[in-house]
Scaffold this motif. Structure first.
Motif, PDB file in Angstrom:
ATOM      1  N   ASP A  63       7.882  -1.609  11.482  1.00 33.35           N
ATOM      2  CA  ASP A  63       7.418  -0.661  10.468  1.00 33.35           C
ATOM      3  C   ASP A  63       7.781  -1.121   9.058  1.00 33.35           C
ATOM      4  O   ASP A  63       6.950  -1.094   8.144  1.00 33.35           O
ATOM      5  CB  ASP A  63       8.005   0.720  10.737  1.00 33.35           C
ATOM      6  CG  ASP A  63       7.605   1.734   9.684  1.00 33.35           C
ATOM      7  OD1 ASP A  63       6.452   2.189   9.717  1.00 33.35           O
ATOM      8  OD2 ASP A  63       8.440   2.057   8.820  1.00 33.35           O
TER       9      ASP A  63
ATOM     10  N   ARG B 287       4.905  -2.188   6.285  1.00 40.18           N
ATOM     11  CA  ARG B 287       4.746  -1.424   5.044  1.00 40.18           C
ATOM     12  C   ARG B 287       4.761  -2.343   3.813  1.00 40.18           C
ATOM     13  O   ARG B 287       4.082  -2.066   2.819  1.00 40.18           O
ATOM     14  CB  ARG B 287       5.832  -0.350   4.936  1.00 40.18           C
ATOM     15  CG  ARG B 287       5.632   0.773   5.931  1.00 40.18           C
ATOM     16  CD  ARG B 287       6.565   1.951   5.718  1.00 40.18           C
ATOM     17  NE  ARG B 287       6.351   2.923   6.778  1.00 40.18           N
ATOM     18  CZ  ARG B 287       5.373   3.820   6.792  1.00 40.18           C
ATOM     19  NH1 ARG B 287       4.517   3.875   5.777  1.00 40.18           N
ATOM     20  NH2 ARG B 287       5.236   4.671   7.800  1.00 40.18           N
TER      21      ARG B 287
ATOM     22  N   ILE C   2      -0.115   1.490  10.251  1.00 36.96           N
ATOM     23  CA  ILE C   2      -0.025   1.921   8.856  1.00 36.96           C
ATOM     24  C   ILE C   2      -1.463   2.020   8.359  1.00 36.96           C
ATOM     25  O   ILE C   2      -2.216   1.045   8.400  1.00 36.96           O
ATOM     26  CB  ILE C   2       0.745   0.901   7.974  1.00 36.96           C
ATOM     27  CG1 ILE C   2       2.119   0.591   8.575  1.00 36.96           C
ATOM     28  CG2 ILE C   2       0.862   1.434   6.545  1.00 36.96           C
ATOM     29  CD1 ILE C   2       3.089   1.729   8.563  1.00 36.96           C
TER      30      ILE C   2
ATOM     31  N   ALA D  25       1.294  -3.634   3.641  1.00 34.38           N
ATOM     32  CA  ALA D  25       0.389  -2.549   3.250  1.00 34.38           C
ATOM     33  C   ALA D  25       0.483  -2.272   1.756  1.00 34.38           C
ATOM     34  O   ALA D  25      -0.525  -2.009   1.089  1.00 34.38           O
ATOM     35  CB  ALA D  25       0.719  -1.289   4.045  1.00 34.38           C
TER      36      ALA D  25
END
Length: 267
Positions: free
Chosen positions: A91, A95, A121, A98
């Motif tokens: 995660d 991120r 995401i 992203a």
């Protein structure tokens, strides 16, 4: 389900876990000892033990006829723990990508004859790929699927693919087993799998492997773009971001030799 049937089902589950706990408290134990400890009839204990033996959670010594736990529960627990750690580690890295790209990131794992998304995401754009955690997609038409297949033994891959009917989702979908096998070699060489509008028209995807501490590919991280936002001249940049992310996750899982070239060991 009626109330009486439901109570009976709950009782059976409690009995199974009681037996498992009794087996876990000592290396070997007999039916009589279990029955006395749990205040159950020997016939009931025997019935449950035979079922657990059949599905591989319990073994029986030939000489003493006593029962013991196998490692199957340990394997099951290890897989669950591994995925919990994996999602938390992935995660953070996903991120970062992203934030830089604004595009959708997925974490996928092997699920029988398909891939399953275990984390995602979302893209910050209105025009984006539809997906959800728990959704399954084919192995042969997705970047993640190609990555998960590429690091398995060729014979195993053929056994996985043989019963699968290759559906032409788009005009670009690979529908020939050998053509896919040839592409998997390229995936291993370049350490990246690609979906070139093969699963969905207007969607491109790049995916890279995540390794566990034994060097086995257990998942794949991907980035997905609508074709109108995919910049071909930034392709290598996207792949490098994915490699950095997957290398970091793999390292934290105990694997420190993340490949960046053709020097890859096939499972």
């Amino acid at each position: 389900m009626g109330a009486a049937k439901q109570v009976e089902s709950v009782s059976s589950v409690l009995k199974v876990f009681g037996i498992l706990q009794a087996l876990g408290e000592q290396r070997e134990i007999g039916i009589t000892e279990i029955a006395q400890k749990l205040m159950m009839s020997k016939s009931t204990v025997y019935r449950f033990l035979q079922t657990m033996k059949t599905i591989g959670y319990v073994s029986q010594e030939e000489d003493s006829e006593k029962y013991a736990l196998t490692l199957k529960l340990f394997e099951l627990g290890s897989k669950a723990l591994e995925h919990v750690d994996l999602i938390a580690l992935a995660d953070k890295q996903m991120r970062k990508i992203a934030e830089k790209t604004g595009e959708a990131l997925h974490l996928g794992a092997f699920d029988d004859d398909a891939i399953i998304y275990i984390h995602k995401i979302d893209s910050r754009y209105n025009l984006r790929m539809y997906s959800r955690i728990g959704r399954r997609n084919p192995l042969y038409s997705t970047g993640i699927g190609k990555v998960l297949l590429a690091y398995r033994d060729e014979q195993e891959v053929r056994q996985i693919l043989d019963p699968i009917k290759f559906e032409p989702h788009t005009a670009n979908t690979i529908t020939d087993h050998q053509e896919l096998m040839d592409e998997l070699a390229t995936v291993r060489e370049n350490v990246v799998g690609e979906d070139r509008e093969e699963q969905e028209e207007g969607l491109r995807c790049l995916a890279v492997p995540v390794f566990d501490r034994f060097g086995v590919v257990i998942a794949s991280i991907s980035i997905s773009f609508p074709t109108i936002r995919f910049e071909e001249n930034r392709r290598d940049e996207y792949i490098e971001m994915l490699h950095q992310a997957a290398s970091s996750v793999s390292s934290q899982l105990g694997y420190h030799n993340y490949p960046k070239c053709a020097e890859v060991t096939v499972k």
